[in-house]
Design a protein around this motif. Structure first.
Motif, short mmCIF file in Angstrom:
data_model
loop_
_atom_site.label_atom_id
_atom_site.label_comp_id
_atom_site.label_asym_id
_atom_site.label_seq_id
_atom_site.Cartn_x
_atom_site.Cartn_y
_atom_site.Cartn_z
N LEU A 1 -3.03 -1.84 -0.10
CA LEU A 1 -1.59 -1.97 0.16
C LEU A 1 -1.03 -0.71 0.81
CD1 LEU A 1 -0.44 -3.62 -3.17
CD2 LEU A 1 -0.57 -4.72 -0.93
N PRO A 2 0.00 -0.87 1.62
CA PRO A 2 0.64 0.31 2.20
C PRO A 2 1.41 1.09 1.14
CG PRO A 2 1.88 -1.65 2.75
CD PRO A 2 0.63 -2.11 2.06
N SER A 3 1.35 2.40 1.23
CA SER A 3 2.12 3.24 0.32
C SER A 3 3.56 3.32 0.84
CB SER A 3 1.52 4.65 0.26
OG SER A 3 1.67 5.27 1.53
N GLU A 4 4.45 3.74 -0.02
CA GLU A 4 5.84 3.91 0.40
C GLU A 4 5.92 4.98 1.49
OE1 GLU A 4 9.56 2.98 1.03
OE2 GLU A 4 8.33 1.84 -0.36
N GLN B 1 -10.69 -21.66 0.07
CA GLN B 1 -10.68 -20.45 -0.74
C GLN B 1 -9.26 -20.22 -1.26
OE1 GLN B 1 -12.21 -17.68 2.15
NE2 GLN B 1 -14.32 -18.02 1.49
N LYS B 2 -9.16 -19.54 -2.38
CA LYS B 2 -7.86 -19.35 -3.02
C LYS B 2 -7.16 -18.05 -2.61
CE LYS B 2 -9.14 -22.04 -7.03
NZ LYS B 2 -9.41 -22.01 -8.47
N GLN B 3 -7.90 -17.11 -2.03
CA GLN B 3 -7.30 -15.79 -1.74
C GLN B 3 -6.69 -15.71 -0.35
OE1 GLN B 3 -10.52 -16.45 -1.88
NE2 GLN B 3 -11.73 -15.13 -0.58
N CYS B 4 -6.48 -16.82 0.31
CA CYS B 4 -5.98 -16.82 1.70
C CYS B 4 -4.65 -16.08 1.84
CB CYS B 4 -5.85 -18.25 2.22
SG CYS B 4 -7.39 -19.19 2.16
N GLY B 5 -3.72 -16.29 0.92
CA GLY B 5 -2.42 -15.62 1.00
C GLY B 5 -2.54 -14.11 0.89
N TRP B 6 -3.40 -13.65 0.00
CA TRP B 6 -3.61 -12.21 -0.17
C TRP B 6 -4.22 -11.62 1.11
CZ3 TRP B 6 -3.25 -15.50 -4.08
CH2 TRP B 6 -2.66 -15.08 -5.27
N ASN B 7 -5.30 -12.25 1.57
CA ASN B 7 -5.98 -11.74 2.76
C ASN B 7 -5.06 -11.75 3.97
OD1 ASN B 7 -8.24 -11.57 1.16
ND2 ASN B 7 -9.28 -13.32 2.08
N SER B 8 -4.30 -12.82 4.14
CA SER B 8 -3.42 -12.94 5.29
C SER B 8 -2.28 -11.91 5.22
CB SER B 8 -2.86 -14.36 5.39
OG SER B 8 -2.12 -14.51 6.57
N PHE B 9 -1.74 -11.69 4.02
CA PHE B 9 -0.69 -10.68 3.87
C PHE B 9 -1.22 -9.31 4.29
CE2 PHE B 9 1.33 -7.27 1.52
CZ PHE B 9 2.66 -7.44 1.89
N LEU B 10 -2.39 -8.95 3.78
CA LEU B 10 -2.97 -7.64 4.12
C LEU B 10 -3.27 -7.54 5.61
CD1 LEU B 10 -5.34 -7.19 1.07
CD2 LEU B 10 -3.24 -5.90 1.53
N CYS B 11 -3.77 -8.60 6.20
CA CYS B 11 -4.07 -8.61 7.63
C CYS B 11 -2.80 -8.40 8.46
CB CYS B 11 -4.75 -9.93 8.00
SG CYS B 11 -5.29 -10.04 9.72
N LYS B 12 -1.73 -9.13 8.10
CA LYS B 12 -0.48 -9.02 8.85
C LYS B 12 0.18 -7.65 8.66
CE LYS B 12 0.24 -13.98 8.88
NZ LYS B 12 0.95 -15.12 8.30
N ALA B 13 0.11 -7.11 7.45
CA ALA B 13 0.65 -5.76 7.22
C ALA B 13 -0.13 -4.75 8.04
CB ALA B 13 0.60 -5.41 5.73
N ASN B 14 -1.45 -4.88 8.06
CA ASN B 14 -2.30 -3.99 8.84
C ASN B 14 -1.97 -4.10 10.33
OD1 ASN B 14 -4.47 -2.06 8.99
ND2 ASN B 14 -5.65 -3.68 9.97
N CYS B 15 -1.76 -5.30 10.80
CA CYS B 15 -1.40 -5.53 12.20
C CYS B 15 -0.10 -4.80 12.54
CB CYS B 15 -1.27 -7.04 12.44
SG CYS B 15 -0.78 -7.50 14.12
N PHE B 16 0.90 -4.97 11.67
CA PHE B 16 2.20 -4.32 11.90
C PHE B 16 2.04 -2.81 11.98
CE2 PHE B 16 6.19 -2.48 10.22
CZ PHE B 16 7.07 -2.94 11.19
N PHE B 17 1.33 -2.24 11.01
CA PHE B 17 1.16 -0.79 10.99
C PHE B 17 0.32 -0.28 12.15
CE2 PHE B 17 2.49 -1.31 6.55
CZ PHE B 17 3.52 -0.37 6.53
N SER B 18 -0.68 -1.03 12.56
CA SER B 18 -1.51 -0.57 13.67
C SER B 18 -0.70 -0.53 14.96
CB SER B 18 -2.75 -1.45 13.83
OG SER B 18 -2.41 -2.74 14.25
N ILE B 19 0.25 -1.44 15.11
CA ILE B 19 1.08 -1.45 16.31
C ILE B 19 2.21 -0.44 16.21
CG2 ILE B 19 2.71 -2.86 17.67
CD1 ILE B 19 0.88 -5.29 16.93
N LYS B 20 2.90 -0.39 15.07
CA LYS B 20 4.09 0.45 14.93
C LYS B 20 3.78 1.92 14.65
CE LYS B 20 7.79 -0.67 15.06
NZ LYS B 20 8.73 -0.68 16.18
N VAL B 21 2.73 2.18 13.89
CA VAL B 21 2.41 3.56 13.50
C VAL B 21 1.24 4.09 14.30
CG1 VAL B 21 1.74 5.07 11.58
CG2 VAL B 21 3.33 3.19 11.18
N GLY B 22 0.34 3.20 14.66
CA GLY B 22 -0.85 3.62 15.39
C GLY B 22 -1.93 4.07 14.44
#
Length: 145
Positions: A24-27, A116-137
């Motif tokens: 997870l991303p830190s504050e 699989q049951k963990q799809c929501g968790w995996n997708s949330f982490l993937c999308k957060a990672n995508c956002f940070f990779s674009i916005k923060v680099g």
């Protein structure tokens, strides 16, 4: 949505959350994002909300205390956060198709197809990672060693 959640699912949800906490991303990471638009603000809101839900599931796993209603509410909130985060990331970054957000969508479809049951968790982490990779680099969220 909650009728499909079995009692055994709650324990799995908590375990998925334990595994996800370190990703997870830190504050501090969230606060480094340059907020340039309402879509950025929306993405950050859903990142914080999803992070809170995953942390709550993990905390409940540690204490062994969570009732059926709370499992239902948190699961619903996680799925909402994950879905809305995708919309916000796409709007904030213009990412789609073959981009990281497209990859996240494809991975979620494959996860669901495999039932699989963990799809929501995996997708949330993937999308957060995508956002940070674009916005923060720098490639997105740090991957713990």
């Amino acid at each position: 949505m909650c009728r499909e959640i079995q009692a055994s699912d709650a324990r799995e949800f908590m375990q998925f959350s334990i595994d996800a906490v370190s990703k997870l991303p830190s504050e501090e990471m969230i606060s480094r994002v340059s907020v340039d638009s309402p879509a950025d603000e929306m993405a950050i809101f859903y990142i914080r909300q999803g992070t809170m839900v995953i942390q709550r599931f993990a905390d409940c796993f540690a204490t062994g205390q969570m009732d059926e209603e709370e499992v239902c509410a948190l699961y619903t909130l996680l799925i909402q956060s994950e879905e809305m985060l995708g919309v916000a990331v796409q709007s904030a970054t213009g990412a789609k198709g073959k981009s990281c957000i497209g990859t996240c969508s494809d991975e979620k479809k494959q996860c669901k197809k495999a039932q699989q049951k963990q799809c929501g968790w995996n997708s949330f982490l993937c999308k957060a990672n995508c956002f940070f990779s674009i916005k923060v680099g720098g490639g997105g969220l740090p991957i713990p060693g």
